[in-house]
Design an enzyme around this catalytic site. Structure first.
Site, short mmCIF file in Angstrom:
data_model
loop_
_atom_site.label_atom_id
_atom_site.label_comp_id
_atom_site.label_asym_id
_atom_site.label_seq_id
_atom_site.Cartn_x
_atom_site.Cartn_y
_atom_site.Cartn_z
N GLU A 28 70.42 96.77 -18.84
CA GLU A 28 71.04 97.27 -17.87
C GLU A 28 70.29 97.07 -16.47
OE1 GLU A 28 74.22 98.03 -19.38
OE2 GLU A 28 75.05 99.38 -17.77
N CYS A 62 116.41 103.47 -33.33
CA CYS A 62 117.76 102.72 -34.20
C CYS A 62 118.10 103.69 -35.45
CB CYS A 62 117.15 101.54 -34.42
SG CYS A 62 115.80 101.51 -36.04
N ASP A 79 49.56 93.59 -1.39
CA ASP A 79 50.08 92.78 -0.35
C ASP A 79 49.20 91.54 0.27
OD1 ASP A 79 52.42 93.83 -0.48
OD2 ASP A 79 52.04 95.45 1.17
N GLU A 90 69.71 106.23 -27.43
CA GLU A 90 69.32 105.74 -26.08
C GLU A 90 70.25 106.30 -24.98
OE1 GLU A 90 69.81 101.57 -26.39
OE2 GLU A 90 68.55 101.41 -28.23
N LYS A 113 72.65 106.32 -22.14
CA LYS A 113 73.53 105.28 -21.88
C LYS A 113 73.40 105.12 -20.38
CE LYS A 113 77.88 103.29 -22.46
NZ LYS A 113 78.38 103.02 -21.14
N GLY A 143 48.65 98.07 -0.11
CA GLY A 143 48.05 97.38 0.78
C GLY A 143 47.37 96.22 0.15
N GLU A 144 46.44 96.51 -0.92
CA GLU A 144 45.61 95.61 -1.51
C GLU A 144 46.47 94.50 -2.45
OE1 GLU A 144 41.91 94.04 -3.15
OE2 GLU A 144 42.66 95.06 -1.60
N SER A 204 81.38 95.68 -26.45
CA SER A 204 81.44 96.79 -25.85
C SER A 204 81.30 97.85 -27.03
CB SER A 204 82.53 97.04 -25.10
OG SER A 204 83.70 96.73 -25.68
N LEU A 205 81.42 99.07 -26.48
CA LEU A 205 81.10 100.20 -27.47
C LEU A 205 82.27 101.09 -27.70
CD1 LEU A 205 77.53 101.21 -25.81
CD2 LEU A 205 78.07 100.47 -28.26
N TYR A 261 67.86 96.78 -23.89
CA TYR A 261 68.14 97.69 -24.98
C TYR A 261 68.42 96.84 -26.22
CZ TYR A 261 72.85 96.78 -23.25
OH TYR A 261 73.92 95.95 -22.71
N CYS A 304 115.09 96.28 -34.63
CA CYS A 304 115.09 97.67 -33.85
C CYS A 304 115.02 97.15 -32.12
CB CYS A 304 114.02 98.78 -34.20
SG CYS A 304 113.69 100.04 -33.27
N LYS A 340 72.82 103.90 -32.50
CA LYS A 340 72.75 102.91 -33.13
C LYS A 340 72.10 103.04 -34.60
CE LYS A 340 72.07 100.41 -28.87
NZ LYS A 340 71.40 99.40 -27.97
N CYS A 375 113.82 106.04 -37.24
CA CYS A 375 113.31 105.96 -35.77
C CYS A 375 114.25 106.49 -34.69
CB CYS A 375 113.46 104.28 -35.81
SG CYS A 375 113.37 103.59 -34.40
N ASP A 419 74.20 103.83 -16.70
CA ASP A 419 75.29 103.43 -15.90
C ASP A 419 74.93 102.52 -14.94
OD1 ASP A 419 78.13 103.24 -15.23
OD2 ASP A 419 77.99 105.22 -13.85
N LYS A 450 79.68 109.90 -24.96
CA LYS A 450 79.65 110.19 -23.53
C LYS A 450 79.70 111.60 -23.17
CE LYS A 450 81.32 106.07 -22.00
NZ LYS A 450 82.63 106.02 -21.47
N CYS A 478 108.61 102.05 -37.91
CA CYS A 478 110.17 101.57 -38.11
C CYS A 478 110.00 100.25 -38.61
CB CYS A 478 110.93 101.60 -36.68
SG CYS A 478 112.33 100.81 -36.78
O1 D41 Z 1 72.09 101.71 -21.66
C1 D41 Z 1 73.18 101.25 -22.01
N1 D41 Z 1 74.35 100.95 -20.88
C2 D41 Z 1 73.51 100.55 -23.06
C3 D41 Z 1 74.49 99.57 -23.16
C4 D41 Z 1 72.77 100.63 -24.21
N2 D41 Z 1 71.48 101.46 -24.27
N3 D41 Z 1 72.78 100.13 -25.45
C5 D41 Z 1 73.92 99.15 -25.47
N4 D41 Z 1 74.02 98.70 -26.86
C6 D41 Z 1 75.08 97.73 -26.94
C7 D41 Z 1 75.34 97.27 -28.24
C8 D41 Z 1 75.17 98.04 -29.34
C9 D41 Z 1 76.71 96.52 -28.40
C10 D41 Z 1 74.31 96.04 -28.37
C11 D41 Z 1 74.80 99.06 -24.56
C12 D41 Z 1 75.92 98.02 -24.79
N5 D41 Z 1 76.14 97.60 -25.97
C13 D41 Z 1 76.80 97.67 -23.70
N6 D41 Z 1 76.57 97.66 -22.47
C14 D41 Z 1 77.86 97.18 -22.00
C15 D41 Z 1 78.58 96.98 -22.83
C16 D41 Z 1 77.96 97.35 -24.05
#
Ligand code: D41
Length: 671
Positions: free
Chosen positions: A175, A412, A37, A113, A115, A34-35, A82-83, A227, A432, A291, A409, A117, A315, A427
């Site tokens: 992200e 062929c 705002d 770290e 990851k 409230g404060e 990408s990774l 990140y 071929c 990393k 092969c 989404d 993952k 091959c």
């Molecule tokens: O938290 C994440 N989604 C995340 C994505 C993260 N913590 N570190 C990331 N580091 C990288 C590199 C190492 C290539 C700098 C990333 C991603 N890449 C990433 N996010 C989307 C594509 C790649």
């Protein structure tokens, strides 16, 4: 205006920024909502009455701006890679071993770290001020979503000053997410209002950032965690941990569950812990990013085209199922590589029926001791091709048959050869049929010449009938012969010829991709088109020139040189061009010519252009080092007035800005 009012505005701007940071980033507010705002309402009142007291980073600037007509796209100054994925401890250990081998150094520490989404973005700060935000896009180009990102409370509009000062340029990567709690609340209100609900927090975040009207984005509960960095000028970091600490000091939210400077063993332990706490977190994570901590080691390891060698995403276990391996067959790819493929008893893996899984190569089969008749554990992770993780030994009956890679092969019958230093068996018969068929399928595919209607079956048929023995033959296919083929009715023959005809205008990057050069996918093709304006220029490049391209590996460079050295390939290229294929190249980054009359100038384009589209004109101008802005001011050097130019033309005339028509612009562009 009373001078005290200016003081009050400055004080409120600073205090509200601090309170907002405490609330949204540190999760440690010291005043009530409230404060807060009440203070904000007072600042809005002052700034409305005296707009000159407002500043770009005022907390009042987070409410959204008038809607855009479309998002502009912008190139990342350093590609957002990408990774690569790891699916088990073995993959992470292999990553570590590779790092040790490549660096010839075994005291490697990591940062791990969660990851997140969400939606990957890049924020640009110039002299401490947020000036641009872009989506990751394809990693090379993203969309400019500055106004939307400005509304996110945890994104600093200005960097907090630190002991080390503020860098001239700082590109921050992170992200954007929505928490589960906020997601539930958002969907609840949408349901009440009769609006469609979002499927998951990620979609909700992506949808909210895709709003052309940032006032809508402002109502969505978006947050950011950062990140990493892109380009940085005026500051240097030594480690990932140090960089994260600096980002935190600048006022960015950095995830609290990040572990820094840890050994391989600690990385693997932390993965288990993260998997355990995953369900207690209020946001979605789909794994862990590992990393190499020291940035000098990161640099030494370098990167591949799409992903760095110094990082990997571990993952969380994907959906999996067990099923019977009925057979192992061998496929011959476009480059002649023989790939063993498991034919599975069809099984439902997380909602998708899976009946095949790649086994990669003979070494992999030997390592995992995969046999025909085995029961296998199959995983499918997101968009990744199903993979056999391991076989279930306890299910063995004793009649399983080991697999042997053939030494000829399967198509062929010529002898295959093992590639030195690689697990691949190839091959090497250039005639071929399997390779030719695969190469042509690749050539005509969506990302290549995109010849609609020329599907796999027809390509197989044309190759088998001897109507196609190279890419070039596609362009001289004869309608008569085509319609005589089995099942190839007159009408579809005509459609095919039309599709082939229509594909003759092609961008250089698609053209390069279509050629199917070893190790040269979409990204490498784009890098090449960016660097070389024409096919001739590319064909004349030597290995060193290719290796010098940022993001291009040695292997790709060598493959490109080998491809163009081959006389047969050169002949086919000549035939393709002789058949009327026209290559255009929009990606080519013209070296900025500081002597060009438009270099460094600021232009505004208005009205309808007849010859160029506005977007094309903008691209050409930017390639010359000019800046194209949307509003006319005293800093505008030229106004380009197309048909029906209106208020901007008038304003430019009033300000005495030099006015060009389209023909004059084109004239100068060609200077
Ligand atoms: O938290 C994440 N989604 C995340 C994505 C993260 N913590 N570190 C990331 N580091 C990288 C590199 C190492 C290539 C700098 C990333 C991603 N890449 C990433 N996010 C989307 C594509 C790649």
């Amino acid at each position: 205006m009373k001078p005290s009012l200016e003081q009050e505005a400055r004080k409120l701007q600073k205090e509200l920024t601090d309170h907002s940071h405490r609330y949204h980033v540190m999760d440690d507010p010291i005043i009530s909502d409230g404060e807060y705002d009440r203070l904000l309402a007072r600042l809005v009142e002052i700034e409305t009455r005296y707009p000159e007291l407002s500043v770009a980073d005022s907390p009042t600037k987070r409410v959204g701006a008038p809607p855009l007509a479309a998002f502009e796209s912008a190139a990342h100054s350093i590609p957002m890679l990408s990774l690569d994925n790891a699916f088990g401890d073995e993959d992470v250990k292999a990553f570590h071993e590779r790092n040790i081998k490549n660096l010839d150094f075994d005291k490697i520490f990591y940062t791990a770290e969660p990851k997140l989404d969400g939606v990957a973005v890049e924020l640009t700060y110039e002299n401490g001020m947020l000036t641009r935000a872009t989506t990751r896009g394809d990693g090379f180009m993203g969309e400019v979503i500055t106004e939307n990102v400005r509304t996110i409370p945890s994104v600093p509009l200005r960097l907090q000053k630190t002991q080390a000062g503020v860098p001239e340029l700082l590109e921050v990567r992170g992200e954007i997410i929505i928490t589960h709690k906020d997601f539930e609340r958002l969907n609840k209100t949408r349901l009440e209002k009769g609006e469609a609900v979002f499927a998951n927090p990620r979609n909700a975040a992506a949808g909210s950032l895709r709003q052309l009207d940032s006032r809508i984005t402002a109502t969505r509960p978006l947050r950011i965690f950062v990140y990493g960095v892109g380009q940085v000028v005026g500051m240097a970091f030594e480690t990932q941990a140090g960089m994260l600490a600096a980002l935190k000091n600048f006022g960015f939210p950095v995830n609290e569950h990040i572990q820094t400077h840890i050994s391989l063993k600690e990385v693997l332990d932390f993965y288990r812990r993260l998997a355990e706490i995953r369900s207690n977190l209020d946001y979605e994570i789909d794994g862990m990013v590992i990393k190499v901590d020291r940035l000098d080691l990161q640099q030494a390891l370098g990167e591949k085209i799409k992903s760095p060698r110094w990082a990997i995403a571990y993952k969380f276990a994907a959906v999996q199922a067990t099923t019977l391996i009925q057979d192992i067959i061998v496929q011959v790819g476009r480059t002649g590589t023989l790939t063993p493929v498991a034919i599975l008893e069809p099984v439902n893996v997380g909602g998708v029926m899976v009946s095949r899984a790649t086994l990669h190569n003979a070494d992999e089969i030997r390592r995992k001791d995969i046999r025909v008749g085995d029961t296998a554990l199959v995983v499918r992770a997101g968009d990744v091709i199903p993979k056999v993780v391991k076989i279930i030994e306890s299910a063995r009956k004793g009649n399983e048959r080991p697999f042997e890679m053939p030494d000829t092969c399967p198509v062929c019958n010529s002898r295959v050869r093992r590639v030195e230093d690689e697990a691949a068996v190839k091959c090497i018969n250039i005639a071929c049929r399997a390779q030719l068929t695969e190469r042509i399928k690749h050539f005509v595919s969506k990302k290549g010449f995109d010849m609609d209607g020329l599907g796999k079956k027809i390509v197989d048929q044309l190759v088998n009938e001897g109507l196609l023995s190279s890419f070039a033959d596609l362009f001289t296919l004869d309608r008569q012969r085509l319609s005589e083929l089995d099942r190839q009715a007159e009408k579809s023959a005509a459609n095919l010829i039309a599709a082939i005809e229509g594909s003759k205008q092609i961008s250089f990057s698609r053209f390069i991709f279509a050629l199917g050069i070893d190790h040269t996918g979409e990204n490498a093709a784009r890098l090449l088109a960016r660097q070389f304006e024409t096919l001739d220029a590319l064909m004349g490049a030597d290995k060193q020139q290719l290796e010098n391209i940022h993001g291009m590996g040695e292997t790709t460079a060598a493959a490109v040189v080998r491809f163009f050295e081959n006389q047969e390939n050169r002949t086919i290229l000549q035939q393709i061009l002789a058949a009327g294929v026209m290559i255009h190249n929009d990606l080519f980054a013209k070296k900025i010519d500081a002597t060009h009359p438009l270099s460094g100038k600021t232009l505004v384009l208005t009205g309808t252009l007849e010859t160029l589209t506005r977007n094309d004109a903008k691209k050409h101008l930017e390639a010359l080092g000019a800046k194209v802005t949307s509003s006319v001011s005293a800093r505008t050097d030229f106004l380009v007035a197309g048909r029906d130019a209106g208020s901007k033309l008038k304003k430019a005339q009033d300000l005495g800005v030099v006015i060009l028509d389209e023909a004059q612009l084109i004239g100068i562009l060609h200077d």
